[in-house]
Enzyme design. Structure first.
Site, PDB file in Angstrom:
ATOM      1  N   ASN A  10       0.829  -1.213   0.000  1.00 46.17           N
ATOM      2  CA  ASN A  10       0.000   0.000   0.000  1.00 46.17           C
ATOM      3  C   ASN A  10       0.864   1.264   0.000  1.00 46.17           C
ATOM      4  O   ASN A  10       0.351   2.362   0.155  1.00 46.17           O
ATOM      5  CB  ASN A  10      -0.900   0.027   1.235  1.00 46.17           C
ATOM      6  CG  ASN A  10      -1.916  -1.101   1.208  1.00 46.17           C
ATOM      7  OD1 ASN A  10      -2.399  -1.473   0.143  1.00 46.17           O
ATOM      8  ND2 ASN A  10      -2.226  -1.647   2.368  1.00 46.17           N
ATOM      9  N   HIS A  45     -14.564  -0.712   4.811  1.00 49.29           N
ATOM     10  CA  HIS A  45     -13.505  -1.447   5.526  1.00 49.29           C
ATOM     11  C   HIS A  45     -13.970  -2.000   6.875  1.00 49.29           C
ATOM     12  O   HIS A  45     -14.830  -1.420   7.539  1.00 49.29           O
ATOM     13  CB  HIS A  45     -12.335  -0.486   5.751  1.00 49.29           C
ATOM     14  CG  HIS A  45     -11.070  -1.143   6.184  1.00 49.29           C
ATOM     15  ND1 HIS A  45     -10.718  -1.256   7.509  1.00 49.29           N
ATOM     16  CD2 HIS A  45     -10.070  -1.718   5.471  1.00 49.29           C
ATOM     17  CE1 HIS A  45      -9.540  -1.862   7.592  1.00 49.29           C
ATOM     18  NE2 HIS A  45      -9.125  -2.148   6.367  1.00 49.29           N
ATOM     19  N   GLU A  72     -15.980   4.616   1.685  1.00 51.79           N
ATOM     20  CA  GLU A  72     -14.580   4.856   1.363  1.00 51.79           C
ATOM     21  C   GLU A  72     -14.543   5.781   0.148  1.00 51.79           C
ATOM     22  O   GLU A  72     -15.519   5.858  -0.591  1.00 51.79           O
ATOM     23  CB  GLU A  72     -13.862   3.530   1.050  1.00 51.79           C
ATOM     24  CG  GLU A  72     -13.754   2.631   2.268  1.00 51.79           C
ATOM     25  CD  GLU A  72     -13.015   1.314   2.014  1.00 51.79           C
ATOM     26  OE1 GLU A  72     -12.147   1.258   1.131  1.00 51.79           O
ATOM     27  OE2 GLU A  72     -13.322   0.345   2.726  1.00 51.79           O
ATOM     28  N   SER A 109     -10.750  -0.216  -1.035  1.00 49.37           N
ATOM     29  CA  SER A 109      -9.448  -0.836  -0.818  1.00 49.37           C
ATOM     30  C   SER A 109      -9.243  -2.112  -1.623  1.00 49.37           C
ATOM     31  O   SER A 109      -8.134  -2.405  -2.042  1.00 49.37           O
ATOM     32  CB  SER A 109      -9.252  -1.127   0.664  1.00 49.37           C
ATOM     33  OG  SER A 109     -10.292  -1.956   1.140  1.00 49.37           O
ATOM     34  N   ASP A 141     -13.699   7.519   4.290  1.00 48.62           N
ATOM     35  CA  ASP A 141     -12.426   6.890   4.632  1.00 48.62           C
ATOM     36  C   ASP A 141     -11.540   6.985   3.397  1.00 48.62           C
ATOM     37  O   ASP A 141     -11.783   6.328   2.390  1.00 48.62           O
ATOM     38  CB  ASP A 141     -12.684   5.421   5.026  1.00 48.62           C
ATOM     39  CG  ASP A 141     -11.416   4.688   5.423  1.00 48.62           C
ATOM     40  OD1 ASP A 141     -10.331   5.067   4.942  1.00 48.62           O
ATOM     41  OD2 ASP A 141     -11.516   3.728   6.210  1.00 48.62           O
ATOM     42  N   HIS A 196      -7.109   5.032   0.793  1.00 46.88           N
ATOM     43  CA  HIS A 196      -6.441   4.737  -0.479  1.00 46.88           C
ATOM     44  C   HIS A 196      -6.528   5.895  -1.473  1.00 46.88           C
ATOM     45  O   HIS A 196      -6.196   5.731  -2.646  1.00 46.88           O
ATOM     46  CB  HIS A 196      -7.031   3.468  -1.099  1.00 46.88           C
ATOM     47  CG  HIS A 196      -6.873   2.289  -0.201  1.00 46.88           C
ATOM     48  ND1 HIS A 196      -5.732   1.516  -0.176  1.00 46.88           N
ATOM     49  CD2 HIS A 196      -7.681   1.784   0.766  1.00 46.88           C
ATOM     50  CE1 HIS A 196      -5.859   0.580   0.744  1.00 46.88           C
ATOM     51  NE2 HIS A 196      -7.030   0.716   1.333  1.00 46.88           N
ATOM     52  N   LYS A 213      -0.484   4.365   4.209  1.00 44.33           N
ATOM     53  CA  LYS A 213      -0.521   3.906   2.823  1.00 44.33           C
ATOM     54  C   LYS A 213       0.341   4.822   1.954  1.00 44.33           C
ATOM     55  O   LYS A 213       1.543   4.746   2.068  1.00 44.33           O
ATOM     56  CB  LYS A 213      -1.962   3.722   2.398  1.00 44.33           C
ATOM     57  CG  LYS A 213      -2.439   2.435   3.094  1.00 44.33           C
ATOM     58  CD  LYS A 213      -3.858   2.158   3.216  1.00 44.33           C
ATOM     59  CE  LYS A 213      -4.015   0.875   4.046  1.00 44.33           C
ATOM     60  NZ  LYS A 213      -5.328   0.733   4.664  1.00 44.33           N
TER      61      LYS A 213
HETATM   62  C1  LIG Z   1      -5.890   0.236   5.838  1.00 49.25           C
HETATM   63  C2  LIG Z   1      -7.212   0.817   6.024  1.00 49.25           C
HETATM   64  C3  LIG Z   1      -7.619   1.322   7.263  1.00 49.25           C
HETATM   65  C4  LIG Z   1      -6.783   1.176   8.494  1.00 49.25           C
HETATM   66  O1  LIG Z   1      -5.720   2.061   8.494  1.00 49.25           O
HETATM   67  P1  LIG Z   1      -4.451   1.714   9.407  1.00 49.25           P
HETATM   68  O2  LIG Z   1      -3.775   3.028   9.563  1.00 49.25           O
HETATM   69  O3  LIG Z   1      -3.651   0.714   8.647  1.00 49.25           O
HETATM   70  O4  LIG Z   1      -4.972   1.184  10.688  1.00 49.25           O
HETATM   71  C5  LIG Z   1      -8.836   1.937   7.335  1.00 49.25           C
HETATM   72  N1  LIG Z   1      -9.648   2.011   6.272  1.00 49.25           N
HETATM   73  C6  LIG Z   1      -9.304   1.519   5.078  1.00 49.25           C
HETATM   74  C7  LIG Z   1     -10.244   1.644   3.934  1.00 49.25           C
HETATM   75  C8  LIG Z   1      -8.083   0.891   4.920  1.00 49.25           C
HETATM   76  O5  LIG Z   1      -7.758   0.364   3.745  1.00 49.25           O
END
Ligand SMILES: *Cc1c(COP(=O)(O)O)cnc(C)c1O
Length: 379
Positions: free
Chosen positions: A51, A137, A178, A182, A207, A210, A230
């Site tokens: 990522n 997620h 999101e 992801s 969220d 990505h 990421k």
């Molecule tokens: C990876 C991810 C998270 C979590 O983030 P971290 O900082 O790794 O805990 C939250 N939401 C989505 C969509 C993700 O892909």
């Protein structure tokens, strides 16, 4: 049996069940290196499943900023943010994030997972409704469940279904999605969702795990969370929004209040990485160019992000293709249920700024080969 023995027997029984349904997971030692290279159990591979989209985790300037902060300020933060763990680098990073997201304020959390787990229950509770994309997620689902609000899922990116769920909601409504999904790499219809939420008096929370550093997108959401793990290449999570929201979370988000602040080295790395993202937009362009080239070579639709899913279907088949790629030196792990819906096991191929064009071509060549062989065997 003693309690100790019963615990062991319980764990072994559970593991056997998971093994039988093909759902047992295990760790593989992976030492990442620059340019998408890695040693997987000691075997050299080119990884197409990180990522670290902008390859900033391996950037000399980011590493130096992190090392300098560790040497200057120490290895840990020493306490929760509200006690003594609020090193000045926190507010520097928060100011930076608020500027990037063009919001009044920002709050850094220990991780993205913690940001979702703390923010959602701070905003809604029993009697309220969460309307969320079914593919959001696991940590959005986790935060939603913790809140005690009624959860209504809408079909993935389906604005009509989202509207229907909002119409049937009670109490304060919080819409969750999101920005870039992801596991599918597709993009949410944010302006439509924002308009619907506005009309329904609902709040929209996105969220952007990505999206940050990858997608230049005006985000109309009132609550914008994301991660520093990421494209930013480090670790940590954040929420951006109006100052009053940030003040509320500072007081009420339990995953913020009752946990230790991030180490200064982690904060310094994120600041350095955000500087580079702003100064070097060619990184984003390179990662996107690689994704587009791959899709062209594989005759797949034009990608919306740097995440390209190759849906294989059966878990065993996804595992087989992944293993065949590994034999040829390419690391693309198979993603299986329950991370993705049943029957949609896939290879999740991701592209990074540090990949070389010949790496992308070689991956596409190997993958076509492997898939053609599979067809030849079955026909
Ligand atoms: C990876 C991810 C998270 C979590 O983030 P971290 O900082 O790794 O805990 C939250 N939401 C989505 C969509 C993700 O892909």
């Amino acid at each position: 049996m003693t309690s100790f023995e019963r615990l062991k027997a319980y764990a072994q029984r559970k593991l056997a069940q998971l093994e039988a349904s093909g759902q047992r997971r295990s760790l593989v030692e992976t030492a990442r290196q620059p340019s998408g290279r890695a040693a997987r159990n000691g075997q050299p591979v080119i990884s197409f499943c990180d990522n670290d989209y902008l390859s900033l985790s391996q950037d000399e300037r980011v590493k130096q900023a992190s090392a300098d902060a560790a040497l200057r300020y120490g290895a840990g933060s020493g306490g929760s943010r509200l006690i003594t763990g609020n090193h000045p680098l926190n507010s520097a990073l928060e100011a930076r994030l608020a500027r990037v997201k063009q919001t009044e304020a920002a709050l850094v959390f220990g991780s993205g997972f913690l940001a979702n787990l703390g923010t959602i229950p701070a905003l809604v509770g029993k009697g309220d409704t969460i309307v969320m994309d079914e593919l959001a997620h696991a940590c959005m689902h986790g935060g939603a469940r913790l809140s005690g609000a009624t959860i209504r899922l809408f079909r993935h990116n389906d604005v009509f279904d989202a509207a229907r769920q909002m119409n049937e909601a009670t109490g304060q409504v919080l819409v969750l999605t999101e920005t870039v999904f992801s596991m599918d790499g597709d993009v949410a219809p944010l302006s439509e969702l924002a308009a619907l939420a506005e009309a329904a008096g609902a709040w929209l929370m996105t969220d952007d795990a990505h999206g940050l550093g990858i997608l230049k997108q005006d985000n109309p959401a009132q609550i914008q969370m994301g991660t520093l793990s990421k494209a930013v290449g480090g670790y940590g999570g954040y929420v951006c929004g109006p100052a009053a929201l940030i003040d509320l979370l500072t007081t009420r988000a339990r995953s913020f209040v009752y946990t230790t602040g991030l180490p200064p080295a982690v904060l310094a790395a994120a600041i350095a990485a955000l500087d580079i993202i702003e100064a070097e937009p060619e990184r984003t362009r390179n990662a996107s160019r690689h994704a587009r080239l791959f899709c062209e070579l594989m005759m797949l639709p034009v990608p919306e992000s740097v995440i390209v899913p190759i849906i294989v279907g059966p878990e065993a088949e996804a595992m087989r293709v992944s293993a065949a790629l590994l034999e040829r030196g390419f690391l693309v792990t198979a993603i299986r249920p329950p991370t993705v819906p049943a029957g949609t096991a896939r290879l999740r191929v991701t592209f990074a700024a540090g990949h070389k064009e010949e790496d992308v071509r070689a991956l596409a060549g190997a993958l076509k080969d492997i898939m053609e062989q599979a067809c030849a065997v079955t026909s």
